[in-house]
Design a protein around this motif. Structure first.
Motif, short mmCIF file in Angstrom:
data_model
loop_
_atom_site.label_atom_id
_atom_site.label_comp_id
_atom_site.label_asym_id
_atom_site.label_seq_id
_atom_site.Cartn_x
_atom_site.Cartn_y
_atom_site.Cartn_z
N SER A 1 -4.72 4.63 2.94
CA SER A 1 -3.72 4.14 1.98
C SER A 1 -4.39 3.63 0.71
CB SER A 1 -2.90 3.03 2.62
OG SER A 1 -3.72 1.92 2.94
N ARG B 1 -3.34 1.63 -3.37
CA ARG B 1 -2.38 0.73 -4.00
C ARG B 1 -2.65 0.71 -5.49
NH1 ARG B 1 -7.64 -1.15 -2.96
NH2 ARG B 1 -7.95 -3.27 -3.69
N LYS C 1 -2.72 -4.92 0.18
CA LYS C 1 -4.10 -5.12 -0.27
C LYS C 1 -4.07 -5.87 -1.60
CE LYS C 1 -6.06 -0.93 1.88
NZ LYS C 1 -6.73 0.37 1.65
N CYS D 1 0.84 -1.21 0.00
CA CYS D 1 0.00 0.00 0.00
C CYS D 1 0.87 1.25 0.00
CB CYS D 1 -0.91 0.01 1.22
SG CYS D 1 -2.23 -1.21 1.14
#
Length: 711
Positions: A441, A443, A282, A261
């Motif tokens: 966060s 990704r 993730k 992330c």
């Protein structure tokens, strides 16, 4: 001695050792201090300075060298903040995870962070990845379920199905829906208890039963892509259920790995808020399925077996098989390299639209465009009003339901060229107008439907669109979220509608095949009003296509079903004359063929009761109802012996009405012929059935009511 030890450990780890000063130059002082704090013999690496706040790398042989390499890599990509404040053991754990993340992403963490910085910079500047492209409605087929054109394409699809491989994208848990497990374990219908995974496996098993000359001799393969969250539960469900009739060799479970992330626009990796010695991770998105099919060698294997098509589908759409075969037929007839199963889409609905995107040089690509990109793109180019409805009441851009059919030859060529890596995107939620920090966060992600971007320019990409009632009713939203969608006039796509839409589709298909079924009634479950049809459910072993349904109803069949009825059909069963007002279950084991010549069933039947807050079953709360099965409310006919079985008019023996079984009383009584005498009348499985029903009396009492020759 120290230099010799370092040379040996460097050799084991692949480092080129140039003496102590050179190794010291590889690391920043903070990193060097980490090594020095672990083992005194590395103290020469740490320059004179106050005690380091950095963590420590574990010492010892190759592991020590690995840690040094990973630490150096983190130094190069500006991620030293990850080690700050960690003790030696924590530092060791974080570096081990960083190594794993480095090896699980094509090109390593350096490539991941480099890609992230490019995409985050573009996002911060507000750049549109579709800039310069002009959208228009693409070429495709629009089919009406059951008409002549549909049947022609479906027939071609049936002949192509044995040449296919199936890929089920199943990385999601049911927690968001309120289900404590994998979504594949949710019942596609509570009437039978078949989970979505069982329902899909039964469908693939039924397709193999279509005998097509030249088809691969082996079973049709099923690939299931899982995630860290779902892998163990998926494997356990398959094993405890003996793979739902499939062989172990035809099922391949591939686990998708997670990615790191990002905490801000500089692509600084985020620490896990639950464990500061770990990097937060993730899922990368279901686009990873293409890379997994490549690296596992499965795609190449399928092609070598003679598979012409690879079919991708999602985990909770019980109507998938209703439209899939015709889509496959369209692909074969039209020569589509990729064909998306599509449905009508409301303008501005939160569903991707399929569009043809034309570049300034005149070349074009047909692909999915996310709903939040389609409207502004239309406004900026060809349609000042944006994504608006046409004369049909829907957007002219078909809705993408993420079920794809790809031609294997084009797909394999693309995998060989790209290694299955497709375009990524990032979708940060900014904390303020500076667009530097994120609310949470993010990704990099990728989606499997973006594969057209990697196909050759000459590849023909299209869609096949069906009405929603016969093709698409996924279980995606929680009860609360579904109510909100219902209130705004959108399809709830919930456990409630996932099942009631299956009833409605089955009843509508039976009507098209010639059956008479009472109209639905309005009912409300979980705050969602539905048109509740008779609870008609059949297994793929009864019919996997519309042609199959029509074949199961004899010519001039007379099938009448009341709205309150429940009918379950499983196996090789032909309906000639059936009148049902209640609950009837007919099961034919493999090798048994059953003909219902004339049968009337009237009993109390099963009822759908609104969910009780006290019900411990999470599925009841997802669907908004439970099924009440009173004692004596079920007639179940189970044929377990191979051969021909006929249920036909016969004398009314005592006890038949008591068990809810009668025949047409107008049929004249007569002696049965010698040929008829040789046929089993029917077999009844009493006690508790596999669907939760229960007969009124034990088998002994039921049999006692019949002459010995009929028991």
């Amino acid at each position: 001695w120290l230099e010799a030890v370092l040379r040996l450990s460097a050799l084991a780890s692949g480092l080129c050792f140039q003496g102590p000063p050179a190794l010291g130059r590889v690391l920043r002082p903070g990193m060097a201090g980490c090594l020095a704090s672990v083992c005194p013999c590395f103290s020469f690496l740490a320059p004179p300075r106050p005690e380091s706040k950095g963590g420590a790398l574990a010492a010892g042989g190759k592991e020590q060298g690995d840690d040094a390499v990973v630490a150096a890599m983190l130094e190069r990509v500006g991620q030293t903040h990850l080690l700050e404040g960690l003790n030696p053991e924590q530092c060791k754990r974080l570096l081990a995870q960083a190594k794993w993340l480095d090896t699980s992403y094509s090109g390593g963490l350096e490539a991941y962070i480099g890609n992230a910085r490019k995409l985050l910079k573009a996002s911060k500047l507000g750049e549109n990845p579709l800039e310069g492209l002009t959208p228009s409605v693409p070429t495709g087929e629009r089919l009406n379920y059951g008409d002549a054109q549909f049947q022609a394409f479906e027939d071609r699809g049936l002949r192509e199905a044995p040449f296919s491989a199936f890929v089920l994208v199943a990385g999601g848990l049911g927690e968001r829906l309120g289900f404590p497990g994998i979504k594949l374990k949710i019942a596609a219908t509570s009437v039978t208890g078949w989970s979505f995974l069982e329902y899909y496996c039964r469908g693939i098993l039924a397709l193999k039963q279509q005998h097509v000359e030249g088809a691969p001799s082996g079973p049709i393969p099923l690939v299931i892509m899982t995630s860290d969250d779902t892998h163990e539960q998926t494997v356990a469900l398959l094993e405890e259920s003996d793979f739902f009739g499939l062989s172990r060799e035809q099922v391949h479970v591939l686990k998708q790995e997670k990615v790191a992330c990002l905490s801000d626009s500089d692509a600084r990796l985020a620490r896990d808020p639950k464990d500061t010695a770990q990097i937060e991770t993730k899922p990368h998105g279901h686009g990873d399925v293409h890379a997994l099919l490549h690296t596992s060698g499965l795609a190449r294997r399928f092609q070598s077996e003679g598979r012409r098509w690879i079919v991708f589908f999602q985990d909770t759409n019980g109507l998938f098989f209703r439209a899939f075969l015709a889509t496959l037929g369209v692909s074969a007839v039209k020569g589509f390299a990729m064909n998306s199963v599509a449905v009508p889409r409301k303008a501005k609905d939160a569903m991707g639209g399929i569009a043809k995107l034309t570049r300034p040089d005149g070349s074009s690509i047909t692909m999915n465009v996310e709903y939040n990109q389609l409207d502004p793109l239309l406004r900026a180019t060809s349609c000042p009003d944006g994504d608006v409805a046409d004369h049909t009441g829907f957007s002219p851009f078909p809705g993408n339901m993420n079920s794809l059919v790809l031609r294997m030859s084009d797909y394999m060529a693309t995998l060989e060229r790209t290694r299955g890596i497709i375009a990524e995107f990032v979708n940060p939620k900014y904390a303020d107008s500076s667009r530097n920090k994120f609310k949470s966060s993010t990704r990099l992600e990728c989606m499997m439907q973006e594969i057209p971007q990697e196909l050759p320019p000459e590849a023909k990409v299209g869609f096949t669109m069906f009405d929603t009632w016969c093709s698409y009713s996924p279980v995606k939203n929680s009860p609360a979220g579904a109510v909100e969608k219902f209130k705004t006039g959108n399809h709830p796509q919930s456990g409630t509608t996932g099942e009631t839409d299956l009833f409605a589709a089955n009843c509508r298909i039976l009507r098209l095949a010639g059956a008479t079924i009472d109209p639905p009634v309005k009912r409300t479950f979980n705050g969602i009003e539905v048109d509740l049809e008779a609870r008609v459910v059949w297994s793929p072993q009864w019919a996997v296509s519309f042609a199959g349904v029509r074949a199961r109803l004899a010519q001039d069949a007379k099938v009448q079903i009341t709205q309150r009825s429940t009918l379950i059909l499983d196996g090789d069963i032909i309906l000639e004359e059936l009148t049902l007002d209640g609950t009837l279950i007919i099961c034919a084991a493999p090798g048994s063929r059953v003909t219902i010549k004339r049968l009337v069933v009237k009993n109390e039947g099963w009822e759908l009761d609104p969910a009780s807050k006290d019900d411990p079953d999470p599925e009841v709360h997802i669907k908004g109802f439970s099924i009440r099965r009173p004692a004596g409310a079920t007639c179940q006919l189970a044929f377990e012996e191979p051969g021909e079985h006929v249920v036909s008019p016969a004398p009314q023996w005592p006890g038949m009405a008591k068990h809810g079984v009668t025949f047409n009383e107008k049929e004249p009584q007569r002696e049965r012929s010698e040929a008829e005498e040789s046929l089993p009348f029917y077999r009844v499985r009493s006690m508790k059935s596999s669907f939760g029903g229960e007969t009124e009396a034990p088998l002994e009492e039921f049999a006692r009511d019949f002459p010995a020759s009929r028991r």
